[in-house]
Each structure stands twice: as structure tokens, then as C-alpha cells.
Design an enzyme around this catalytic site. Structure first.
Site, PDB file in Angstrom:
ATOM      1  N   ASP A 173       2.983 -43.024  24.495  1.00 20.65           N
ATOM      2  CA  ASP A 173       2.235 -42.296  25.523  1.00 20.65           C
ATOM      3  C   ASP A 173       2.500 -40.811  25.291  1.00 20.65           C
ATOM      4  O   ASP A 173       3.611 -40.327  25.501  1.00 20.65           O
ATOM      5  CB  ASP A 173       2.701 -42.755  26.907  1.00 20.65           C
ATOM      6  CG  ASP A 173       1.878 -42.134  28.037  1.00 20.65           C
ATOM      7  OD1 ASP A 173       1.390 -40.997  27.869  1.00 20.65           O
ATOM      8  OD2 ASP A 173       1.753 -42.775  29.091  1.00 20.65           O
ATOM      9  N   LYS A 198      -4.911 -35.556  32.565  1.00 19.55           N
ATOM     10  CA  LYS A 198      -3.904 -34.513  32.696  1.00 19.55           C
ATOM     11  C   LYS A 198      -4.270 -33.304  31.823  1.00 19.55           C
ATOM     12  O   LYS A 198      -5.293 -32.687  32.048  1.00 19.55           O
ATOM     13  CB  LYS A 198      -2.522 -35.104  32.368  1.00 19.55           C
ATOM     14  CG  LYS A 198      -2.254 -36.463  33.055  1.00 19.55           C
ATOM     15  CD  LYS A 198      -2.077 -36.372  34.563  1.00 19.55           C
ATOM     16  CE  LYS A 198      -2.047 -37.729  35.260  1.00 19.55           C
ATOM     17  NZ  LYS A 198      -1.071 -38.687  34.785  1.00 19.55           N
TER      18      LYS A 198
HETATM   19  C1  LIG Z   1      -0.934 -40.103  34.796  1.00 17.43           C
HETATM   20  C2  LIG Z   1      -0.257 -40.804  33.664  1.00 17.43           C
HETATM   21  C3  LIG Z   1      -0.748 -42.027  33.191  1.00 17.43           C
HETATM   22  C4  LIG Z   1      -1.908 -42.765  33.843  1.00 17.43           C
HETATM   23  O1  LIG Z   1      -3.115 -42.120  33.635  1.00 17.43           O
HETATM   24  P1  LIG Z   1      -4.384 -42.242  34.633  1.00 17.43           P
HETATM   25  O2  LIG Z   1      -5.387 -41.368  34.007  1.00 17.43           O
HETATM   26  O3  LIG Z   1      -3.907 -41.797  35.982  1.00 17.43           O
HETATM   27  O4  LIG Z   1      -4.772 -43.689  34.669  1.00 17.43           O
HETATM   28  C5  LIG Z   1      -0.112 -42.594  32.093  1.00 17.43           C
HETATM   29  N1  LIG Z   1       0.952 -41.999  31.505  1.00 17.43           N
HETATM   30  C6  LIG Z   1       1.458 -40.843  31.948  1.00 17.43           C
HETATM   31  C7  LIG Z   1       2.636 -40.223  31.262  1.00 17.43           C
HETATM   32  C8  LIG Z   1       0.874 -40.193  33.049  1.00 17.43           C
HETATM   33  O5  LIG Z   1       1.399 -39.034  33.486  1.00 17.43           O
END
Ligand SMILES: *Cc1c(COP(=O)(O)O)cnc(C)c1O
Length: 373
Positions: A173, A198
Site C-alpha cells: 500500500d 488521498k
Molecule cells: C484511506 C486509505 C485507504 C482506503 O482508501 P479509500 O479510498 O478510502 O477506500 C487504504 N490505505 C491507506 C493507507 C489509506 O490511508
């Protein structure tokens, strides 16, 4: 001509070929279906709106260029994560960080409770502990580095190699670092996922996710999952995200510089018990981040001397900083993470996660000072 740098790719990748009188930027294409070619289906036929869309493809081309692979866009970060997790065979074993994005942990806990797979949680910055967990067998090693919200830094090249030596698929991630901070596919990771919501979008007005890989079979499986499960991205969102991506390097540079300066100033504040940011020389992740990342990111975590109530006070008193969940926008936001019941209890009660934006750093500091006073 030399290989374009990430800043240039952020601006140029995914644009249509230059054609007189055609739009410079990818247009917003709204279509549930496409006109068939004679003798269809032909290679390259778009077909139906749940299968693909030219606006999604433009974003996918841009993110793929930045991550060094091929990208698939999803309805949200969680939709992309769920598609990758779905590739684990029934009864398979997943190794995950003990503190990571709580949505990922909630999805895996749910699947484990239903007997779909086994989940093993490890302190991800402890490479020996990761190796120990892998030794018992593993189908998917799930990495997040730096982690949300503790900003722990995994030894990326070492744990990717350990995962492969154990025969595992390795997923990273990369939401916090962005492809400007690190490109896990270049370290050998099989797949990268993003909450495009984000930094990549960057303006707190879009929900989207993505996965990127160099493995054609895995890409094919992810796209098939998207088509058959139907968690497809919105086209307007894809267009907005690509617009946001064009300034990724400017936003991340400014926000990261602000974050490092605020982390330094907060370290000397009497109301603050601990500051976590990999830029700080005393931070446990500092050396690793310096070695394997470009920049330290723009998320800072602070723990307050006077506990959870003081953390809530800080969020309530701030004027420029917005008390809100999520992160990665141009706007500075903050929240006490344990206000969410789903947050792992490895996260301290008094921890406030700061998503540092691109405002003037002295304005951000004076707001923090008055809110902490
Ligand atoms: C926000 C977030 C997610 C999930 O993403 P969404 O777009 O809200 O589904 C996954 N991993 C991390 C590190 C995040 O900050």
C-alpha cells in the site's frame, strides 16, 4: 532524450497524442456503451461502460508511468485492496502489519472470521519478526510503509525478498509515500495499491483507488475482478483525479517540507510527549526512510502529554487546521485516530494524526501553538 523524471511524468503521462485541434488534456468521456466496430468484437473495442472507459485509461496510463507498471483504477482504495486480497486461495495465509490502515485490517478480520483465509499480524518494522511469520507459510505478504498512522518504516527491499523466498505474492500500500516517495515495483513487489482519494487526487473531493503491477496475469485478474464485481470508478472522479495528479510533485514537495518543519518545532513543545515523522533524526524509521525513500512524506503523528482529552481539545481549538478524517489534500487536517472504534489498540489514545497541507508553514504553526496552549 533522457528518461523523463517523475515530475515530468506527473504532468505529461496519459495525455492524448498531439493532434491539431484536438484537446490537449484527456476529455471527460461519459458513456455506458460504445459503438461496435464492423465485424466486432475487434481488438481494442471498448464495448460496455463497466469494462473500460477512455478517461479511466488516461489516469491508468499516468499512474502506471509513475509506478513503473500497468495500473487499474477502482471505485475506492478499499475496492482495489479487496481485488488484490481476492487473489488469495481459499484457506490461504496473509501476513499483515499489526498496525496499518484500519479498513484493510477490518476487511481481513472479516474474511478470517468467515473462514475464508488466515491472518497473521506482525510488527512490520521488525524484519526478523516478519521473516518468522513467513516461515510458517504465506500466500500474500501485505506491506504498508510508512504505516497509517504510526509511520513505521518497513525495510522494503529486505521484506519483499523475504516474501518471495517464502513463495508469497507481495503487495504494498503506497498511499502515504506516493510514487514520488518510493516505487515498490522497482524493489520487486508484485503489486502496489493506492487510495487515490488521498495524495494522487489531492483535493478532498474524490474517492478512488488503484492497483499497479508488472505482472500481466495479475493485471488481467484484477481487471476481471473489477468487471465482474462491478466496483468500477466513476468517470468524473477519474477526470478530477488526473487533474489533481498533474500537480502531485508540487503538492507533495511543499506539504513534505511543511511537515518536516512542523515535526521539528512540535518536538520542542512542552504539551507534546512524542512526535513521529521519519524526517526526525531520532525517529525509529529515519535511517531506513533516508535510504529507501525520496522525501519523508507529509503525515506527522503527535502524542500529547495530557492524554486523549488534550488531543480532542487540540482538534476542537484549531482554526486553519480542519478536524476531519482522511488525508492527503491540499488542506491541513487532523484527528485523534482512536476516536474510531475500529482503530487498532496499538495506536496510543492521545495520538493525533496531522495531514500537513500546502498552506504557509508559519500560519500552520501559529494555529497549532494557540490550539495547544
Ligand atoms: C484511506 C486509505 C485507504 C482506503 O482508501 P479509500 O479510498 O478510502 O477506500 C487504504 N490505505 C491507506 C493507507 C489509506 O490511508
Amino acid at each position: 532524450m533522457q528518461q523523463p523524471s517523475p515530475a515530468t511524468l506527473a504532468v505529461t503521462a496519459g495525455r492524448p497524442t498531439v493532434t491539431p485541434n484536438a484537446p490537449l488534456s484527456p476529455p471527460l468521456v461519459l458513456a455506458s456503451t460504445y459503438v461496435a466496430s464492423p465485424g466486432s468484437p475487434q481488438p481494442g473495442d471498448l464495448g460496455y461502460g463497466r469494462w473500460t472507459n477512455p478517461t479511466w485509461q488516461a489516469f491508468e496510463a499516468a499512474l502506471g508511468a509513475l509506478e513503473g507498471g500497468s495500473a487499474a483504477l477502482f471505485a475506492s482504495g478499499m475496492a482495489a485492496i479487496a481485488a488484490v486480497v481476492d487473489s488469495v486461495p481459499d484457506g490461504g495465509r496473509v501476513v499483515v502489519p499489526d498496525a496499518a490502515y484500519n479498513g484493510t485490517l477490518a476487511l481481513l478480520r472479516d474474511l478470517a472470521e468467515r473462514g475464508r483465509l488466515d491472518v497473521v499480524r506482525v510488527p512490520i518494522a521488525d524484519t526478523d519478526a516478519v521473516r518468522g511469520a513467513l516461515a510458517a507459510g504465506v500466500d500474500l505478504l501485505w506491506l504498508e510503509t510508512p504505516t497509517n498512522p504510526l509511520l513505521e518504516v518497513a525495510d522494503l527491499p529486505a521484506v519483499v525478498d523475504a516474501g518471495h523466498a517464502a513463495g508469497s505474492l507481495v503487495a504494498v500500500d503506497n498511499t502515504f509515500a506516493t510514487p514520488l516517495g518510493q516505487t515498490p515495483l522497482a524493489c520487486g513487489a508484485d503489486v502496489v495499491v493506492h487510495s487515490v482519494t488521498k495524495y494522487l487526487s489531492g483535493h478532498s473531493d474524490v474517492l478512488l483507488g488503484a492497483a499497479a503491477t508488472r505482472d500481466d496475469d495479475l493485471l488481467e485478474r484484477l481487471l476481471r475482478h473489477r468487471t465482474t464485481h462491478g466496483a468500477i470508478p466513476g468517470t468524473v472522479e477519474a477526470w478530477l483525479a488526473l487533474r489533481g495528479l498533474r500537480t502531485l510533485h508540487l503538492r507533495v514537495d511543499r506539504a513534505s517540507a511543511n511537515a518536516a518543519e512542523l515535526a521539528r518545532r512540535l518536538s520542542g513543545h512542552p504539551a507534546v510527549a512524542r512526535v513521529r515523522h521519519p524526517s526526525l533524526p531520532g525517529d525509529p524509521g529515519h535511517e531506513r526512510a533516508t535510504r529507501q525513500m525520496r522525501g519523508y512524506g507529509a503525515i506527522v503523528a503527535v502524542e500529547l502529554v495530557r492524554g486523549a482529552a488534550a488531543a480532542e481539545d487540540l482538534c476542537r481549538r484549531a482554526r486553519i487546521w480542519v478536524h476531519a478524517t482522511s488525508l492527503g489534500g491540499v488542506e491541513s487536517t487532523m484527528e485523534r485516530r482512536r476516536r474510531h472504534a475500529s482503530e487498532p489498540d496499538t495506536v496510543p489514545e492521545s495520538l493525533v494524526r496531522l495531514s500537513v497541507g500546502v498552506e504557509d508553514v508559519d500560519d500552520l504553526w501559529s494555529d497549532l501553538e494557540q490550539a495547544l496552549a
